[in-house]
Design a protein around this motif. Structure first.
Motif, PDB file in Angstrom:
ATOM      1  N   ALA A  54       3.208 -31.790 -70.713  1.00 48.09           N
ATOM      2  CA  ALA A  54       2.377 -30.690 -71.198  1.00 48.09           C
ATOM      3  C   ALA A  54       2.072 -29.701 -70.080  1.00 48.09           C
ATOM      4  O   ALA A  54       1.934 -28.502 -70.329  1.00 48.09           O
ATOM      5  CB  ALA A  54       1.077 -31.238 -71.790  1.00 48.09           C
ATOM      6  N   GLN A  55       1.980 -30.209 -68.853  1.00 50.70           N
ATOM      7  CA  GLN A  55       1.769 -29.345 -67.685  1.00 50.70           C
ATOM      8  C   GLN A  55       3.075 -28.741 -67.190  1.00 50.70           C
ATOM      9  O   GLN A  55       3.079 -28.000 -66.214  1.00 50.70           O
ATOM     10  CB  GLN A  55       1.139 -30.150 -66.537  1.00 50.70           C
ATOM     11  CG  GLN A  55      -0.273 -30.585 -66.778  1.00 50.70           C
ATOM     12  CD  GLN A  55      -0.799 -31.382 -65.596  1.00 50.70           C
ATOM     13  OE1 GLN A  55      -0.137 -32.265 -65.073  1.00 50.70           O
ATOM     14  NE2 GLN A  55      -2.002 -31.052 -65.164  1.00 50.70           N
ATOM     15  N   GLN A  56       4.178 -29.112 -67.847  1.00 57.90           N
ATOM     16  CA  GLN A  56       5.514 -28.666 -67.452  1.00 57.90           C
ATOM     17  C   GLN A  56       5.902 -29.199 -66.078  1.00 57.90           C
ATOM     18  O   GLN A  56       6.663 -28.572 -65.353  1.00 57.90           O
ATOM     19  CB  GLN A  56       5.631 -27.135 -67.546  1.00 57.90           C
ATOM     20  CG  GLN A  56       5.476 -26.685 -68.989  1.00 57.90           C
ATOM     21  CD  GLN A  56       5.295 -25.186 -69.145  1.00 57.90           C
ATOM     22  OE1 GLN A  56       5.307 -24.446 -68.171  1.00 57.90           O
ATOM     23  NE2 GLN A  56       5.115 -24.744 -70.370  1.00 57.90           N
ATOM     24  N   ASN A  57       5.384 -30.383 -65.759  1.00 53.66           N
ATOM     25  CA  ASN A  57       5.781 -31.066 -64.529  1.00 53.66           C
ATOM     26  C   ASN A  57       6.913 -32.030 -64.895  1.00 53.66           C
ATOM     27  O   ASN A  57       6.740 -33.249 -64.962  1.00 53.66           O
ATOM     28  CB  ASN A  57       4.583 -31.820 -63.940  1.00 53.66           C
ATOM     29  CG  ASN A  57       4.892 -32.428 -62.577  1.00 53.66           C
ATOM     30  OD1 ASN A  57       6.055 -32.524 -62.187  1.00 53.66           O
ATOM     31  ND2 ASN A  57       3.874 -32.841 -61.876  1.00 53.66           N
ATOM     32  N   TYR A  58       8.074 -31.455 -65.179  1.00 52.08           N
ATOM     33  CA  TYR A  58       9.159 -32.250 -65.747  1.00 52.08           C
ATOM     34  C   TYR A  58       9.712 -33.314 -64.793  1.00 52.08           C
ATOM     35  O   TYR A  58       9.990 -34.425 -65.235  1.00 52.08           O
ATOM     36  CB  TYR A  58      10.270 -31.338 -66.256  1.00 52.08           C
ATOM     37  CG  TYR A  58       9.789 -30.390 -67.317  1.00 52.08           C
ATOM     38  CD1 TYR A  58       9.231 -30.875 -68.503  1.00 52.08           C
ATOM     39  CD2 TYR A  58       9.851 -29.018 -67.139  1.00 52.08           C
ATOM     40  CE1 TYR A  58       8.758 -30.013 -69.474  1.00 52.08           C
ATOM     41  CE2 TYR A  58       9.382 -28.148 -68.110  1.00 52.08           C
ATOM     42  CZ  TYR A  58       8.838 -28.642 -69.286  1.00 52.08           C
ATOM     43  OH  TYR A  58       8.368 -27.787 -70.239  1.00 52.08           O
ATOM     44  N   PRO A  59       9.878 -33.038 -63.495  1.00 54.37           N
ATOM     45  CA  PRO A  59      10.418 -34.095 -62.622  1.00 54.37           C
ATOM     46  C   PRO A  59       9.554 -35.350 -62.607  1.00 54.37           C
ATOM     47  O   PRO A  59      10.070 -36.460 -62.714  1.00 54.37           O
ATOM     48  CB  PRO A  59      10.469 -33.420 -61.245  1.00 54.37           C
ATOM     49  CG  PRO A  59      10.558 -31.960 -61.543  1.00 54.37           C
ATOM     50  CD  PRO A  59       9.735 -31.761 -62.796  1.00 54.37           C
ATOM     51  N   ALA A  60       8.247 -35.186 -62.510  1.00 54.09           N
ATOM     52  CA  ALA A  60       7.354 -36.344 -62.497  1.00 54.09           C
ATOM     53  C   ALA A  60       7.386 -37.056 -63.843  1.00 54.09           C
ATOM     54  O   ALA A  60       7.405 -38.283 -63.918  1.00 54.09           O
ATOM     55  CB  ALA A  60       5.928 -35.908 -62.160  1.00 54.09           C
ATOM     56  N   ALA A  61       7.407 -36.291 -64.924  1.00 52.46           N
ATOM     57  CA  ALA A  61       7.421 -36.893 -66.254  1.00 52.46           C
ATOM     58  C   ALA A  61       8.727 -37.641 -66.495  1.00 52.46           C
ATOM     59  O   ALA A  61       8.733 -38.731 -67.065  1.00 52.46           O
ATOM     60  CB  ALA A  61       7.216 -35.816 -67.316  1.00 52.46           C
ATOM     61  N   GLU A  62       9.835 -37.069 -66.058  1.00 51.26           N
ATOM     62  CA  GLU A  62      11.131 -37.721 -66.243  1.00 51.26           C
ATOM     63  C   GLU A  62      11.167 -39.085 -65.575  1.00 51.26           C
ATOM     64  O   GLU A  62      11.745 -40.041 -66.094  1.00 51.26           O
ATOM     65  CB  GLU A  62      12.254 -36.854 -65.653  1.00 51.26           C
ATOM     66  CG  GLU A  62      12.654 -35.701 -66.528  1.00 51.26           C
ATOM     67  CD  GLU A  62      13.401 -36.170 -67.768  1.00 51.26           C
ATOM     68  OE1 GLU A  62      14.189 -37.132 -67.691  1.00 51.26           O
ATOM     69  OE2 GLU A  62      13.191 -35.570 -68.833  1.00 51.26           O
ATOM     70  N   THR A  63      10.544 -39.188 -64.397  1.00 51.93           N
ATOM     71  CA  THR A  63      10.512 -40.463 -63.683  1.00 51.93           C
ATOM     72  C   THR A  63       9.833 -41.523 -64.530  1.00 51.93           C
ATOM     73  O   THR A  63      10.310 -42.653 -64.634  1.00 51.93           O
ATOM     74  CB  THR A  63       9.771 -40.300 -62.338  1.00 51.93           C
ATOM     75  OG1 THR A  63      10.434 -39.285 -61.583  1.00 51.93           O
ATOM     76  CG2 THR A  63       9.766 -41.600 -61.564  1.00 51.93           C
ATOM     77  N   ILE A  64       8.721 -41.151 -65.161  1.00 53.47           N
ATOM     78  CA  ILE A  64       7.974 -42.110 -65.974  1.00 53.47           C
ATOM     79  C   ILE A  64       8.769 -42.494 -67.217  1.00 53.47           C
ATOM     80  O   ILE A  64       8.762 -43.646 -67.641  1.00 53.47           O
ATOM     81  CB  ILE A  64       6.598 -41.532 -66.355  1.00 53.47           C
ATOM     82  CG1 ILE A  64       5.771 -41.288 -65.091  1.00 53.47           C
ATOM     83  CG2 ILE A  64       5.861 -42.494 -67.289  1.00 53.47           C
ATOM     84  CD1 ILE A  64       4.488 -40.542 -65.333  1.00 53.47           C
ATOM     85  N   THR A  65       9.487 -41.546 -67.807  1.00 50.15           N
ATOM     86  CA  THR A  65      10.210 -41.861 -69.038  1.00 50.15           C
ATOM     87  C   THR A  65      11.352 -42.833 -68.780  1.00 50.15           C
ATOM     88  O   THR A  65      11.878 -43.410 -69.722  1.00 50.15           O
ATOM     89  CB  THR A  65      10.774 -40.597 -69.718  1.00 50.15           C
ATOM     90  OG1 THR A  65      11.701 -39.948 -68.842  1.00 50.15           O
ATOM     91  CG2 THR A  65       9.671 -39.630 -70.111  1.00 50.15           C
ATOM     92  N   ARG A  66      11.725 -43.037 -67.536  1.00 44.01           N
ATOM     93  CA  ARG A  66      12.771 -44.002 -67.233  1.00 44.01           C
ATOM     94  C   ARG A  66      12.225 -45.416 -67.064  1.00 44.01           C
ATOM     95  O   ARG A  66      12.992 -46.350 -66.861  1.00 44.01           O
ATOM     96  CB  ARG A  66      13.531 -43.594 -65.965  1.00 44.01           C
ATOM     97  CG  ARG A  66      14.333 -42.332 -66.164  1.00 44.01           C
ATOM     98  CD  ARG A  66      15.386 -42.174 -65.059  1.00 44.01           C
ATOM     99  NE  ARG A  66      15.867 -40.799 -65.042  1.00 44.01           N
ATOM    100  CZ  ARG A  66      15.384 -39.841 -64.260  1.00 44.01           C
ATOM    101  NH1 ARG A  66      14.427 -40.105 -63.405  1.00 44.01           N
ATOM    102  NH2 ARG A  66      15.875 -38.614 -64.315  1.00 44.01           N
ATOM    103  N   LEU A  67      10.908 -45.594 -67.143  1.00 44.78           N
ATOM    104  CA  LEU A  67      10.342 -46.936 -67.039  1.00 44.78           C
ATOM    105  C   LEU A  67      10.797 -47.771 -68.232  1.00 44.78           C
ATOM    106  O   LEU A  67      10.974 -47.254 -69.330  1.00 44.78           O
ATOM    107  CB  LEU A  67       8.801 -46.876 -67.039  1.00 44.78           C
ATOM    108  CG  LEU A  67       8.148 -46.267 -65.798  1.00 44.78           C
ATOM    109  CD1 LEU A  67       6.657 -46.109 -66.033  1.00 44.78           C
ATOM    110  CD2 LEU A  67       8.401 -47.136 -64.575  1.00 44.78           C
TER     111      LEU A  67
END
Length: 85
Positions: A54-67
């Protein structure tokens, strides 16, 4: 099953309310505090990723989605977690 202690659960509910109000910065801070108390709760990590998206912090979010076991569908608008497997 792992159960969040009440304060972590309360923080998580607060974070969801902040997110729904559009206050993503506060939601992220609040969910970080909840995760610090309950680090193995997958729903909190998924919510944190949603907040980063939602904050458009895609690199950080992508890392979490790989958990392992990541699924945004486990987040319910009411703030209740989906049943754990």
């Amino acid at each position: 099953s792992m159960q969040a202690n009440p304060s972590a659960a309360d923080l998580f509910n607060n974070a969801i309310a902040q997110f729904q109000a559009g206050d993503y910065n506060s939601a992220l801070t609040t969910v970080d505090n909840a995760i610090a108390q309950n680090p193995n709760d997958p729903a909190m990590h998924e919510f944190r990723a949603l907040t980063l998206f939602a904050q458009q912090n895609y690199p950080a979010a992508e890392t979490i989605t790989r958990l392992p076991g990541f699924s945004v569908t486990s987040i319910r608008p009411s703030g209740r977690k989906a049943s754990a497997h």
